[in-house]
Enzyme design. Structure first.
Site, mmCIF file in Angstrom:
data_model
loop_
_atom_site.group_PDB
_atom_site.id
_atom_site.type_symbol
_atom_site.label_atom_id
_atom_site.label_comp_id
_atom_site.label_asym_id
_atom_site.label_seq_id
_atom_site.Cartn_x
_atom_site.Cartn_y
_atom_site.Cartn_z
ATOM 1 N N ASP A 1 0.621 -1.146 -0.077
ATOM 2 C CA ASP A 1 -0.020 -0.003 0.015
ATOM 3 C C ASP A 1 0.849 1.005 -0.134
ATOM 4 O OD1 ASP A 1 -3.374 0.442 0.976
ATOM 5 O OD2 ASP A 1 -1.857 2.154 1.093
ATOM 6 N N ASN B 1 -13.077 -2.905 2.381
ATOM 7 C CA ASN B 1 -14.014 -1.737 2.772
ATOM 8 C C ASN B 1 -14.810 -1.671 1.393
ATOM 9 O OD1 ASN B 1 -12.482 -0.840 4.721
ATOM 10 N ND2 ASN B 1 -11.097 0.102 3.504
ATOM 11 N N HIS C 1 -10.155 -4.969 -3.515
ATOM 12 C CA HIS C 1 -9.011 -5.452 -2.855
ATOM 13 C C HIS C 1 -9.153 -5.837 -1.261
ATOM 14 C CE1 HIS C 1 -9.803 -1.119 -2.622
ATOM 15 N NE2 HIS C 1 -9.136 -1.160 -1.451
HETATM 16 P P1 AMP Z 1 -9.783 1.664 0.096
HETATM 17 O O1 AMP Z 1 -9.789 2.824 0.601
HETATM 18 O O2 AMP Z 1 -10.125 0.246 0.851
HETATM 19 O O3 AMP Z 1 -10.443 1.703 -1.390
HETATM 20 O O4 AMP Z 1 -8.195 1.050 -0.242
HETATM 21 C C1 AMP Z 1 -7.458 1.792 -1.222
HETATM 22 C C2 AMP Z 1 -6.090 1.614 -0.910
HETATM 23 O O5 AMP Z 1 -5.276 1.703 -2.106
HETATM 24 C C3 AMP Z 1 -5.687 2.713 0.137
HETATM 25 O O6 AMP Z 1 -5.078 2.216 1.240
HETATM 26 C C4 AMP Z 1 -4.613 3.384 -0.755
HETATM 27 O O7 AMP Z 1 -3.447 3.857 0.122
HETATM 28 C C5 AMP Z 1 -4.051 2.327 -1.892
HETATM 29 N N1 AMP Z 1 -3.531 2.971 -2.975
HETATM 30 C C6 AMP Z 1 -3.927 3.902 -3.680
HETATM 31 N N2 AMP Z 1 -3.383 4.123 -4.853
HETATM 32 C C7 AMP Z 1 -2.293 3.386 -4.600
HETATM 33 C C8 AMP Z 1 -1.005 2.934 -5.435
HETATM 34 N N3 AMP Z 1 -0.835 3.608 -6.550
HETATM 35 N N4 AMP Z 1 -0.236 1.913 -5.253
HETATM 36 C C9 AMP Z 1 -0.580 1.257 -4.056
HETATM 37 N N5 AMP Z 1 -1.667 1.530 -3.131
HETATM 38 C C10 AMP Z 1 -2.558 2.490 -3.333
#
Ligand code: AMP
Length: 114
Positions: A31, A87, A100
């Protein structure tokens, strides 16, 4: 067709991502904004939007994501425990509309979550 998610763009090499594992069904990314010393995302290649949109036929794929989460927990030495989070929707804290599984560990995690 709807726009590619940021995770699909990473899978296709359009943008960089810290990929820790990949196979025909999923990838595992670090992440970008870790909420624990280990914070991984297990992401299906299939652009399923969220659990609320899954179909009955997606059950084996969701099981596979949890299986890979378990393997990652072992690989990242989370013997003391870990948390798996999915989520869903605005009230669930979802920010990326591509399913995810979060895997968090290496620190004590509070309950209930905020
Ligand atoms: P959610 O809020 O459950 O949709 O989780 C999305 C997650 O994706 C968050 O924890 C972000 O920090 C992560 N995220 C967003 N963009 C990226 C990226 N380019 N690489 C890795 N993680 C990411």
């Amino acid at each position: 067709m709807s726009e590619k998610s940021i995770f699909t763009k990473i899978m296709e090499g359009e943008i960089p991502g810290d990929i820790q594992y990949e196979d025909d069904d999923c990838i595992v990314l670090k992440d970008i904004s870790p909420q624990a010393p280990v914070h991984l995302l297990i992401i299906p290649r299939k652009p399923l939007v969220r659990i609320a949109e899954m179909s009955e036929a997606d059950q084996p794929l969701i099981g596979k994501l949890l299986w890979i989460a378990k393997q990652m927990a072992a690989q990242f030495e989370l013997e003391e425990g870990f948390r798996i989070v999915i989520n869903n929707g605005p009230f669930g804290g979802e920010s990326v509309p591509h399913l995810h599984v979060h895997l968090l560990g290496k620190r004590p995690l509070k309950w209930p979550p905020g």
